[in-house]
Design an enzyme around this catalytic site. Structure first.
Site, PDB file in Angstrom:
ATOM      1  CB  SER A  70       5.524  -1.656  11.920  1.00  0.00           C
ATOM      2  OG  SER A  70       5.087  -0.332  12.188  1.00  0.00           O
ATOM      3  CG  ASN A  86      -1.693   1.227   1.444  1.00  0.00           C
ATOM      4  OD1 ASN A  86      -1.777   2.064   0.547  1.00  0.00           O
ATOM      5  ND2 ASN A  86      -2.291   1.368   2.611  1.00  0.00           N
ATOM      6  CD  GLU A 137      -3.308  -2.491   7.531  1.00  0.00           C
ATOM      7  OE1 GLU A 137      -2.177  -2.731   7.090  1.00  0.00           O
ATOM      8  OE2 GLU A 137      -3.956  -1.480   7.250  1.00  0.00           O
TER       9      GLU A 137
END
Ligand code: PGA
Length: 260
Positions: free
Chosen positions: A212, A11, A168
């Site tokens: 991350s 992304n 997420e």
């Protein structure tokens, strides 16, 4: 679209002008050439680069996706991009419900659900994001929040062929902090069980982790049985790092394929 583990999706967010975006796409195509690897690789560049990058990806097997779509197929919605427009420019998938849309743009579950349905109507694979904030996790409410988001934003007719769920945690996005292996394993097992109740054959849906993800942690994350791949932000802007993340998932077993 049948998806094999590892499914690694980049992304790019609001990053990339023509020259560097095209160079990044070309670098990924070069790394794909001649490399026999299992799984699926995809990228979601900014909308302005979808058309040129679509042409650069031709024949590479790398999927092209949009980062968001409007709930309506067309109309007077200044600045929005519809799912049919994404499909028209060669996208195969679209991300909906990313936390930067939910929290930064005030999108609620109803809207995310409408966007997911619009993606399906346009024939796109929908990558539906869910994730709790740090305050929600600290309050012990993560599982409740995720359950509510899933229930509220999962469109009718969701199946393993047309929808992927990405977990997420908001506090792990762009922060350098990742959820622990135990935390991810627990959430993904829960999401899989819940999907089994919410959708016909829902336990076979692919589940991604995002937040991350880097080459150093990608291997252990994708080794978790209920993690089928990763959604990568910052590290997807570097061809070497993104490719290394894909390579790190090559050793992981694919328990979902036996469920389908
Ligand atoms: P990050 O972003 O990898 O930079 O944390 C992940 C995402 O927002 O999809």
């Amino acid at each position: 679209m049948p998806l094999a583990k590892p499914f690694v999706l980049g992304n790019w967010k609001m990053n990339g002008l023509r020259a560097d975006g095209e160079a990044l796409a070309l670098a990924l195509v070069e790394r794909q050439q001649g490399a026999v690897r299992k799984g699926t690789l995809g990228i979601c560049p900014p909308a302005t680069l979808l058309a040129p990058i679509h042409d650069l990806l031709a024949g590479s097997g790398i999927l092209l996706g949009g980062q968001d779509c409007a709930p309506a197929p067309a109309g007077a919605f200044t600045g929005d991009i519809s799912a049919p427009m994404l499909a028209d420019v060669g996208c195969r998938l679209v991300i909906v419900g990313h936390s930067e849309r939910r929290h930064g743009h005030g999108e609620d579950d109803r809207l995310v659900r409408a966007k997911a349905a619009a993606g399906h109507a346009a024939g796109l694979l929908v990558v539906l994001c869910v994730g709790e904030t740090e305050a929600e996790r600290d309050a012990g409410a993560a599982i409740d929040v995720l359950g509510r988001q899933l229930e509220g934003s999962l469109p009718d007719g969701a199946s393993a062929d047309n929808l992927v769920v990405a977990y997420e945690p908001v506090w792990a996005i762009g922060t350098g902090r990742t959820a622990s292996v135990e935390e991810v394993a627990a959430v993904h097992a829960h999401l899989r069980a819940r999907l089994g109740v919410l959708a016909d054959g829902g336990e076979a849906l692919r589940l991604l982790y995002g937040g991350s993800v880097k080459p150093a942690n990608a291997g252990e994350i994708m080794a978790i049985p209920d993690v089928d791949g990763v959604l990568v932000g910052g590290a997807s802007l570097d061809a070497g790092q993104f490719d290394a993340i894909y390579s790190a998932g090559q050793g992981a077993a694919d328990p979902v394929s036996s469920r389908r």
